[in-house]
Design a protein around this motif. Structure first.
Motif, mmCIF file in Angstrom:
data_model
loop_
_atom_site.group_PDB
_atom_site.id
_atom_site.type_symbol
_atom_site.label_atom_id
_atom_site.label_comp_id
_atom_site.label_asym_id
_atom_site.label_seq_id
_atom_site.Cartn_x
_atom_site.Cartn_y
_atom_site.Cartn_z
ATOM 1 N N GLN A 263 43.619 48.711 41.216
ATOM 2 C CA GLN A 263 42.445 48.052 40.832
ATOM 3 C C GLN A 263 42.530 46.444 40.693
ATOM 4 N N GLN B 260 39.965 43.945 40.633
ATOM 5 C CA GLN B 260 39.141 43.823 39.558
ATOM 6 C C GLN B 260 39.736 43.436 38.059
ATOM 7 N N ASP C 66 38.185 40.235 36.181
ATOM 8 C CA ASP C 66 37.973 40.338 34.956
ATOM 9 C C ASP C 66 38.866 39.077 34.243
#
Ligand SMILES: NC(=O)c1ccc[n+]([C@@H]2O[C@H](COP(=O)([O-])OP(=O)(O)OC[C@H]3O[C@@H](n4cnc5c(N)ncnc54)[C@H](O)[C@@H]3O)[C@@H](O)[C@H]2O)c1
Ligand SMILES: [Zn+2]
Ligand SMILES: [Zn+2]
Length: 364
Positions: free
Chosen positions: A344, A347, A351
């Motif tokens: 991930q 992501q 973030d």
């Protein structure tokens, strides 16, 4: 050996690749990566803010376990737990004086993907060289680093929350403890409450600063700044006059110290105007250009503006001190950690960019 890595393949494009990692050479070790933090500098490298040859495996906040040692390695052995910090040559005048953060070869060793003894350690399936950011490339299940950059830590401590000690936390805490050296009762303003700024706030509290002002634009980060030791916070995007607010908080005096870790050029002038006479501001971000009136900002007020790399730290001595403070609960970097499986990574970058995660940590 075959490794799975996340490499910058062109500007803005981060991709998973199966690659071939070579053998550790003179003074190098092979490390099985347990986790690796995402630092803003990974994103800056991906965007070629500092021009770097691609492809390159990013990641420079790895922690892991030594799997194999190369010839000449004296201080590490297989099984040792290590935090992987920044590279330095070891033989230029500053390295010899215990100031590896100001190494003459820093820019090549940080951003050119190569190692001190020359060349890369990774090839793709066509036999082309693939670089390793910071002589590390921690966004991979294994990496090769110089013995000098690998800091041995007590195997009892969970390595994963400690990734940022390799770079971000070392930079923020070191800027305060090594460069500013505040004494109890001093005041500081920290611009940008990311992992770097938050670590500076923790260090300022450790050093006994009485006024610690955190400046950010993300409300959840301002809340976390208060949790980490800030005595006051300012929303930099909503406050109409940041330096006036700092002067108000400090009874008209201004702060003794300030840190620029936001990367926003627009904050530099308010930071300087909020400094006390003889105040010292330290820039660690890539804040770009600003127009400053020398006589008004510096001469009459006897202020100093300085830059520093990696918190002016010698990692082999500074990181163990931070680990000890962490164990004592006085440097709670684990508060900043948000964990992601390696898959991930996109992501995690997203973030970090939006401010949702202060210190994303990829776990292998
Ligand atoms: N000099 C070094 O050795 C060194 C080492 C590590 C990181 N860095 C640099 O330090 C900086 C901070 O790193 P980080 O990982 O903490 O980054 P980060 O992106 O997590 O933190 C930056 C913070 O600044 C805030 N910010 C940005 N613009 C703002 C504005 N206009 N007003 C108020 N707040 C604003 C953001 O909300 C964010 O919280 C980056 O530029 C990074 O590249 C330098
Ligand atoms: Zn970094
Ligand atoms: Zn050097």
């Amino acid at each position: 050996m075959r490794i799975k890595a996340a490499a910058a393949v062109e500007k803005g494009k981060l991709e998973f690749r199966e690659l071939e990692l070579g053998e550790p050479q003179l003074g190098e070790v092979l490390v099985k990566v347990v986790a690796c933090g995402v630092c803003h500098t990974d994103a800056s490298t991906l965007e070629l803010v500092v021009p770097s040859p691609l492809p390159m495996v990013l990641g420079h906040e790895g922690v892991g376990i030594v799997e194999k040692i190369g010839p000449g390695v004296q201080t590490l052995q297989p099984g040792d737990h290590v935090i992987l910090s920044f590279p330095s040559c070891g033989c230029c005048p500053n390295c010899r004086n215990g100031r590896p953060y100001a190494c003459d070869s820093s820019s090549q060793l940080f951003f050119n993907g190569i190692y001190q003894s020359g060349g890369t350690r990774i090839k793709d399936d066509e036999g082309r060289d693939v670089g390793s950011l910071f002589g590390q490339g921690g966004f991979a299940d294994h990496c090769i680093v110089a013995e000098r950059s690998a800091v041995k830590v007590d195997p009892e401590v969970d390595l994963r929350p400690l990734c940022s000690l390799a770079c971000g936390a070392q930079t923020g805490a070191g800027a305060v403890l090594n460069r500013m050296k505040p004494v109890p009762g001093d005041s500081i303003a920290v611009f940008g409450c990311g992992a770097v700024g938050m670590s500076a706030i923790m260090a300022a509290k450790l050093a006994g600063c009485s006024v610690i002002i955190g400046v950010d634009a993300v409300p959840s980060r301002l809340d976390m700044a208060l949790e980490c030791g800030a005595t006051h916070v300012i929303n930099g995007k909503e406050c109409p006059d940041i330096s006036a607010e700092i002067l108000r908080i400090t009874g008209g005096l201004g702060t003794n110290f300030a840190l620029e870790s936001s990367g926003a050029a627009v904050l530099v002038k308010p930071m300087l105007l909020g400094l006390a006479k003889e105040g010292l501001a330290v820039v660690v971000s890539f804040a770009g250009s600003v127009d400053l009136d020398m006589s008004m900002i510096f001469v009459g007020s006897c202020r100093t503006l300085a830059g520093t790399v990696e918190g002016a730290a010698e990692p082999q001595s500074f990181i163990p001190r931070l680990v000890q403070f962490y164990k004592e609960g006085r440097f709670p970097v684990d508060k900043l950690a948000v964990y992601y499986p390696f898959d991930q990574i996109h992501q995690a970058f997203e973030d970090s960019r939006t401010g949702k995660s202060i210190k994303p940590i990829l776990v292998f």
